[in-house]
Enzyme design. Structure first.
Site, PDB file in Angstrom:
ATOM      1  N   GLY A  15      -8.153 -32.636  12.957  1.00  0.00           N
ATOM      2  CA  GLY A  15      -8.527 -31.208  13.413  1.00  0.00           C
ATOM      3  C   GLY A  15      -7.357 -30.705  14.727  1.00  0.00           C
ATOM      4  N   GLY A  33      -9.909 -31.043  19.344  1.00  0.00           N
ATOM      5  CA  GLY A  33      -9.657 -32.024  20.785  1.00  0.00           C
ATOM      6  C   GLY A  33     -10.243 -31.626  21.823  1.00  0.00           C
ATOM      7  N   GLU A  84      -1.608 -40.724  28.907  1.00  0.00           N
ATOM      8  CA  GLU A  84      -0.434 -41.280  28.847  1.00  0.00           C
ATOM      9  C   GLU A  84       0.508 -40.037  28.502  1.00  0.00           C
ATOM     10  OE1 GLU A  84       1.011 -44.221  29.185  1.00  0.00           O
ATOM     11  OE2 GLU A  84      -0.729 -45.498  29.223  1.00  0.00           O
ATOM     12  N   GLY A  87      -5.818 -29.552  18.130  1.00  0.00           N
ATOM     13  CA  GLY A  87      -6.134 -29.686  19.448  1.00  0.00           C
ATOM     14  C   GLY A  87      -7.038 -28.852  20.369  1.00  0.00           C
ATOM     15  N   PRO A  88      -6.534 -27.448  20.272  1.00  0.00           N
ATOM     16  CA  PRO A  88      -7.535 -26.689  21.075  1.00  0.00           C
ATOM     17  C   PRO A  88      -8.866 -26.288  20.498  1.00  0.00           C
ATOM     18  CG  PRO A  88      -5.476 -25.639  20.653  1.00  0.00           C
ATOM     19  CD  PRO A  88      -5.606 -26.879  19.799  1.00  0.00           C
ATOM     20  N   LYS A 148      -9.435 -38.215  17.551  1.00  0.00           N
ATOM     21  CA  LYS A 148      -8.851 -36.871  16.970  1.00  0.00           C
ATOM     22  C   LYS A 148      -7.241 -37.198  17.045  1.00  0.00           C
ATOM     23  CE  LYS A 148      -7.034 -33.518  17.764  1.00  0.00           C
ATOM     24  NZ  LYS A 148      -5.614 -32.983  17.256  1.00  0.00           N
ATOM     25  N   CYS A 187       8.406 -40.701  24.490  1.00  0.00           N
ATOM     26  CA  CYS A 187       7.893 -40.418  25.733  1.00  0.00           C
ATOM     27  C   CYS A 187       8.595 -41.128  26.678  1.00  0.00           C
ATOM     28  CB  CYS A 187       6.405 -40.482  25.897  1.00  0.00           C
ATOM     29  SG  CYS A 187       5.703 -41.805  25.377  1.00  0.00           S
ATOM     30  N   GLU A 211      11.012 -32.617  30.220  1.00  0.00           N
ATOM     31  CA  GLU A 211      10.912 -33.418  28.988  1.00  0.00           C
ATOM     32  C   GLU A 211      11.366 -32.559  27.864  1.00  0.00           C
ATOM     33  OE1 GLU A 211       7.156 -34.830  27.566  1.00  0.00           O
ATOM     34  OE2 GLU A 211       8.261 -36.944  27.457  1.00  0.00           O
TER      35      GLU A 211
HETATM   36  P1  NAP Z   1       0.184 -32.141  22.738  1.00  0.00           P
HETATM   37  O1  NAP Z   1      -0.328 -30.596  22.437  1.00  0.00           O
HETATM   38  O2  NAP Z   1      -0.191 -32.663  24.086  1.00  0.00           O
HETATM   39  O3  NAP Z   1      -0.744 -33.055  21.641  1.00  0.00           O
HETATM   40  C1  NAP Z   1      -1.149 -34.215  21.894  1.00  0.00           C
HETATM   41  C2  NAP Z   1      -2.552 -34.447  21.287  1.00  0.00           C
HETATM   42  O4  NAP Z   1      -3.409 -33.592  21.830  1.00  0.00           O
HETATM   43  C3  NAP Z   1      -2.601 -33.880  19.618  1.00  0.00           C
HETATM   44  O5  NAP Z   1      -3.654 -34.567  18.933  1.00  0.00           O
HETATM   45  C4  NAP Z   1      -2.951 -32.562  20.014  1.00  0.00           C
HETATM   46  O6  NAP Z   1      -3.661 -31.671  18.836  1.00  0.00           O
HETATM   47  C5  NAP Z   1      -4.147 -32.575  21.225  1.00  0.00           C
HETATM   48  N1  NAP Z   1      -4.382 -31.286  21.774  1.00  0.00           N
HETATM   49  C6  NAP Z   1      -3.780 -30.213  22.018  1.00  0.00           C
HETATM   50  N2  NAP Z   1      -4.118 -29.066  22.623  1.00  0.00           N
HETATM   51  C7  NAP Z   1      -5.385 -30.067  23.091  1.00  0.00           C
HETATM   52  C8  NAP Z   1      -6.500 -29.209  23.936  1.00  0.00           C
HETATM   53  N3  NAP Z   1      -6.616 -28.266  24.536  1.00  0.00           N
HETATM   54  N4  NAP Z   1      -7.724 -30.225  24.081  1.00  0.00           N
HETATM   55  C9  NAP Z   1      -7.656 -31.357  23.614  1.00  0.00           C
HETATM   56  N5  NAP Z   1      -6.799 -31.880  22.846  1.00  0.00           N
HETATM   57  C10 NAP Z   1      -5.412 -31.334  22.533  1.00  0.00           C
HETATM   58  O7  NAP Z   1       1.602 -32.326  22.381  1.00  0.00           O
HETATM   59  P2  NAP Z   1       2.469 -31.510  21.289  1.00  0.00           P
HETATM   60  O8  NAP Z   1       2.270 -30.193  21.375  1.00  0.00           O
HETATM   61  O9  NAP Z   1       2.328 -32.125  19.960  1.00  0.00           O
HETATM   62  O10 NAP Z   1       3.916 -31.768  21.809  1.00  0.00           O
HETATM   63  C11 NAP Z   1       4.257 -30.512  22.972  1.00  0.00           C
HETATM   64  C12 NAP Z   1       5.130 -31.551  24.039  1.00  0.00           C
HETATM   65  O11 NAP Z   1       4.343 -32.628  24.189  1.00  0.00           O
HETATM   66  C13 NAP Z   1       6.279 -32.484  23.162  1.00  0.00           C
HETATM   67  O12 NAP Z   1       7.342 -31.636  23.238  1.00  0.00           O
HETATM   68  C14 NAP Z   1       6.554 -33.569  24.280  1.00  0.00           C
HETATM   69  O13 NAP Z   1       7.012 -33.076  25.623  1.00  0.00           O
HETATM   70  C15 NAP Z   1       5.096 -33.778  24.652  1.00  0.00           C
HETATM   71  N6  NAP Z   1       4.815 -35.021  23.914  1.00  0.00           N
HETATM   72  C16 NAP Z   1       4.515 -36.298  24.635  1.00  0.00           C
HETATM   73  C17 NAP Z   1       4.074 -37.446  23.920  1.00  0.00           C
HETATM   74  C18 NAP Z   1       4.045 -38.544  24.490  1.00  0.00           C
HETATM   75  O14 NAP Z   1       3.785 -39.595  23.911  1.00  0.00           O
HETATM   76  N7  NAP Z   1       3.854 -38.611  25.937  1.00  0.00           N
HETATM   77  C19 NAP Z   1       3.760 -37.244  22.563  1.00  0.00           C
HETATM   78  C20 NAP Z   1       4.006 -35.995  21.912  1.00  0.00           C
HETATM   79  C21 NAP Z   1       4.261 -34.869  22.683  1.00  0.00           C
HETATM   80  P3  NAP Z   1      -2.544 -30.916  17.894  1.00  0.00           P
HETATM   81  O15 NAP Z   1      -2.069 -31.893  16.981  1.00  0.00           O
HETATM   82  O16 NAP Z   1      -3.527 -30.087  17.052  1.00  0.00           O
HETATM   83  O17 NAP Z   1      -1.656 -30.117  18.807  1.00  0.00           O
END
Ligand code: NAP
Ligand code: MG
Length: 461
Positions: free
Chosen positions: A201, A207, A245, A203-204, A170, A279, A369
């Protein structure tokens, strides 16, 4: 890359159950560039069932056969390198040269490393009177972010396939086209039907359904600490293995013996590349008080040079989030020496390369972050003070130390973090990558990354 209106399930592109769509936006001009299906839990279920069906045959193939598929995958990605770079630039917004040099090249190198490891890794060990077999963990649910869209996918899928696992991926909703291109490459590489499945799809919805699915043996997630914590809790309740990660707030420690100009310039480049959406970025620069103002002036100049070379942030929400952190830094009393909240362009999700001086360790901008082109410069009085500041966040993903080599190594050994670059040491795609503390659980890349997808079986004689 022409978007597919379908999901890649059980070896073919098939329509999703519902008709919900994800719009893909180019963050440079805010124009819509296509759409992909937004999967439902029923689609996830179909993908997991396909993976479970494919697992018995795939998990018992010879590692050399899996290596051949990975070599083919590597060759296809290499042949499609320009298209990968263009696709990442279109949906993530990173400047094309960076997409070519990093977003396309890095995952190709990682794919090559796993093609080689699949062929050479000893999947059997001796321990006294026992033979230990390293067996695939089963079906992997992979959830990836948008910041290094292809790298994050390859860092999970390549070792999973090398280990003999089947995968349901996903990808992030912001960068699904890169994921579709990858699925085309897997298909072309002749990976058997059901071994790899792509479900685009939200995340919420998709995912979460994947993370909760009882047919998944390991959830491998990269993204925010908030979502990672939730996935870890869900998996823990189901006694499922996880690899996480997560975020970082890494320190770039410049010791008094360092080449200051080089340390500052490389440090600024590290934070500004990919518009700060990395990150492992060294977002806290630690400088001795004797050379503090000199470093601040160098950093401000270096950041200003990035002004028109930096790409946008991935979406409007991330830009709003980063701008709110810049406001917070100003409100907390940090000294803005470059950038700020003024939009550098009328269109696109751009944020100016921003540098704060006089940042103290307790400020929000020194702790959380930000995930944008924002550098904080902190002052230290002696080495113990520097170490306290460097280790003084909940994170521990990466870091850098500059100075006389033995001194720098001694300092790095005391840092609570998973990776440290000494005097500008280059990123190594086979070195274990992952976090101490809240930066995650487990490691990716190289043999350690392969190990995440294996479990042991001991036979005693
Ligand atoms: P995120 O929501 O954690 O997204 C990462 C992945 O998880 C995406 O595929 C996302 O889908 C999915 N996801 C979101 N909610 C989920 C849930 N409840 N259950 C399962 N999967 C879920 O991150 P983001 O919203 O894109 O970014 C927010 C912050 O996260 C950034 O500002 C940054 O601080 C951090 N971030 C860190 C990294 C890293 O490499 N460590 C990478 C990206 C972001 P969707 O794409 O549909 O949301
Ligand atoms: Mg999200």
């Amino acid at each position: 890359m022409k978007p597919h209106p379908d999901l890649y399930l059980n070896g073919a592109w098939r329509p999703a159950e519902g008709d919900a769509l994800i719009e893909v936006i180019n963050p440079t001009d805010e124009q819509r560039i296509g759409h992909v299906p937004a999967a439902t839990p029923a689609d996830i279920d179909a993908a997991v069932r396909a993976a479970r069906t494919a697992l018995p045959a795939w998990s018992t193939t010879l590692p050399t056969a899996r290596a051949a598929h990975l070599t083919a995958l590597h060759d296809i990605l290499t042949a499609r390198k320009d298209e990968i770079a263009e696709t990442v630039t279109a949906e993530l917004g990173s400047p094309l040269p960076f997409s070519q040099a990093v977003h396309a090249s890095l995952p190709i190198a990682v794919a090559a490393s796993y093609a080689e490891l699949a062929a050479t890794h000893p999947f059997e060990e001796k321990a006294g009177t026992s033979t230990v077999h390293l067996e695939p963990i089963g079906v992997v649910g992979a959830i990836t972010p948008w910041n290094y869209p292809l790298h994050q996918i390859v860092a999970k899928v390549a070792p999973a396939l090398a280990a003999g696992c089947a995968v349901v991926l996903k990808p992030a909703e912001d960068t699904p086209l890169t994921a579709q291109l990858f699925a085309e490459a897997v298909h072309e590489a002749g990976v058997p039907a059901g071994v790899f499945n792509l479900v685009t799809g939200l995340g919420p919805v998709a995912g979460q359904a994947l993370a909760e699915h009882p047919g998944i043996d390991l959830v491998s997630f990269t993204g925010s600490t908030a979502v990672g914590r939730q996935i870890g809790a869900t998996a823990g309740a189901a006694l499922k293995k996880v690899a996480l990660e997560l975020g970082g707030k890494s320190a770039n420690v410049i010791l008094p013996s360092a080449d200051l100009a080089r340390a500052v310039n490389v440090g600024v480049a590290n934070v500004m590349s990919n518009s700060g959406q990395t990150c492992s970025a060294w977002t806290r620069m630690l400088v001795h008080s004797d050379r503090y103002e000199e470093a601040v002036a160098l950093a401000a100049t270096a950041a200003a040079k990035y002004g028109d070379r930096i790409g946008p942030l991935v979406n409007a929400k991330q830009r709003a989030r980063v701008l709110s952190y810049i406001d917070k830094g100003i409100a907390e009393g940090a000294r803005l020496v470059a950038g700020g909240t003024q939009p550098p362009r009328p269109q696109g999700y751009f944020v100016s390369p921003t540098v704060f001086a006089d940042v103290t360790p307790d400020m929000v901008i020194a702790q959380e972050e930000i995930f944008g082109p924002v550098l904080s410069i902190l002052r230290y009085e002696d080495e113990e003070d520097a170490l306290r500041i460097a280790n003084g966040t909940v994170y521990g993903l990466a870091g850098a130390v500059w100075g006389e080599e033995a001194e720098a190594v001694a300092f790095a050994r005391r840092m609570e973090t998973g990776q440290v670059d000494i005097n500008g040491g280059r990123f190594n795609p086979v070195a274990p990558f992952g976090g101490y503390k809240h930066s995650g659980v487990g490691r990716e890349l190289g043999t350690h990354g392969l190990g995440e997808f294996l479990q042991t079986k001991s036979l005693q004689f």
